[in-house]
Each structure stands twice: as C-alpha cells, then as structure tokens.
Enzyme design. Sequence first.
Site, PDB file in Angstrom:
ATOM      1  N   GLY A   2      38.216  39.874  37.156  1.00 50.26           N
ATOM      2  CA  GLY A   2      37.845  40.513  38.418  1.00 50.26           C
ATOM      3  C   GLY A   2      36.355  40.408  38.650  1.00 50.26           C
ATOM      4  CG  ASN A   3      34.586  40.186  42.191  1.00 48.44           C
ATOM      5  OD1 ASN A   3      34.255  41.105  42.923  1.00 48.44           O
ATOM      6  ND2 ASN A   3      35.514  39.288  42.535  1.00 48.44           N
TER       7      ASN A   3
END
Length: 240
Positions: A51-52
């Site tokens: 993810g980020n």
Amino acid sequence: RLSEPEAIIASLAASTGSSASPVANRALAGLRVVVSAGPTYEDLDPVRYLGNRSSGKMGFAIADSARRRGAEVVLVAGPVHLATPPGVRRVDVRSAAQMHQAVFAAFPADIYIGAAAVADYTPRMPAANKIKKSNESLALDLVRTPDILSEVAAQAEGLKLVVGFAAETENVAGYARGKLVAKHLDLIVANRVGVADGGFESDQNAMTAYWQDGERTFTPGAKTRLADDLIDLIVERLDA
Ligand code: C5P
C-alpha cells in the site's frame, strides 16, 4: 438587524479558514465529475498487501467542493477512513485493477480528477495461502498496473477536462510538466511530499497547478480550502 445571508456565510467561511464563496456559486451545475482518491492496496496473500501513505483527504475535499459547486459527483475511493461528503456517490475499491474498472464504469463524465495514489506495481500472482518465512530473503514478482489516468485521457469520450496529480520529492515543476505532456492532461497538480506540514496524511498541503501555457501556485493551507481553489481553477480552465 440581521445581516444578509451571503454576509453570514462569507463570515463563517472566513472564520473556518475556508474560501467557500456564497452557496449560490454553482458553476459546475449540470456537469458530471469523477474523482479518484486514496491509496490502492495490492494483495500479496490473504493477510498482506502493498500500500502507500495516501490518506484520501485531498480527493475527498475535491469531491465535496465539486458537489458544492453543483456538480454530480462520483467518488471512487481506495481503502480510507473518511466520511463520504454529502450528496456524493461513493464507490469503494481496493486494488488498482478495481479502481480502473470502477472509474470507467462511472463514465461518461465531463471532468475526471485523478487524485488517487494508484500503485504502480501489483503482485503477478497473489498467493492463495499465507506466505511462510522459509528463506532468508524473499523476492516479489510484480507487474505494472494500468495507468488509469493515461487511459482516461486517451479513451474516455466527451471529457471536457482531465486533471492529474503528481506527488514529487524533487524537481516538482519538471516532473509535473513532463506528466502533463506524457499523459495528455489538461491540468496537473503537483505537491511536494516528504516535507513537514504537507502531502500525505496531513490536513495541510502546498500545491502548484500547471497547464500547457500557464501555472498557478495556491496559497498553502488546509486541503479543504485548496480543493475550493482547485475547483475555481477548473471552472476557469473549462471556460478557457
Ligand atoms: O506517474 P504518476 O504515478 O506519478 O502519476 C500520478 C497521476 O497518475 C495521479 O493523478 C494518479 O492518480 C494517476 N495514476 C493512475 N494510474 C496509475 C498510476 C498513476 O491513474 N497506475
């Protein structure tokens, strides 16, 4: 004597730090706007993902602002913990592939604003079972995701304006202008990430918008006010 409603609204907007002009500003009435927001999660196995740090706050503020200007708004949201802005139709997705599908399903539209931080790579084959720590190192086999923004700019018919975002840590103007051209965008909004008080997770931001023959640096501040400033610029560019 009671003040005029416009004066009360302007005073409230000023005290909350919002540039919200009177409610009567419905410059986007009759237009359909699709906004993407938040991160995407690319599953590695049933319990892990790539993810980020995108919070989705900027995209949600933009959707809210466009709605308040009278637009019909579809907000395609990655995994975030944010309330849906009033009057906005929200479609929740998880992966880049799902976001791609949901964005195209939301068309036709007049304006696309790609504010999501879409993963550039996704696992070639997510593992069906939890990956075990059997070796000293682990290499992940990743493949490119579709570039939703580029595909929208190239394929979606009837769009009047396509707006992208660029989160950069250096050479902000250079990279942003490069993406404006490479992705065939009408407008790109660049923000510097990795600095204090701005970018991912923050309620504050500092942004500059670039178009073919112009640019505008917005006064840094609350993402909600910057969203209003961006929508004002979008209205201007629609008329340009
Ligand atoms: O090339 P870069 O990822 O920096 O471009 C950022 C812009 O492109 C953002 O507007 C983002 O929403 C969009 N994007 C996309 N699909 C991808 C990667 C980025 O729509 N796979």
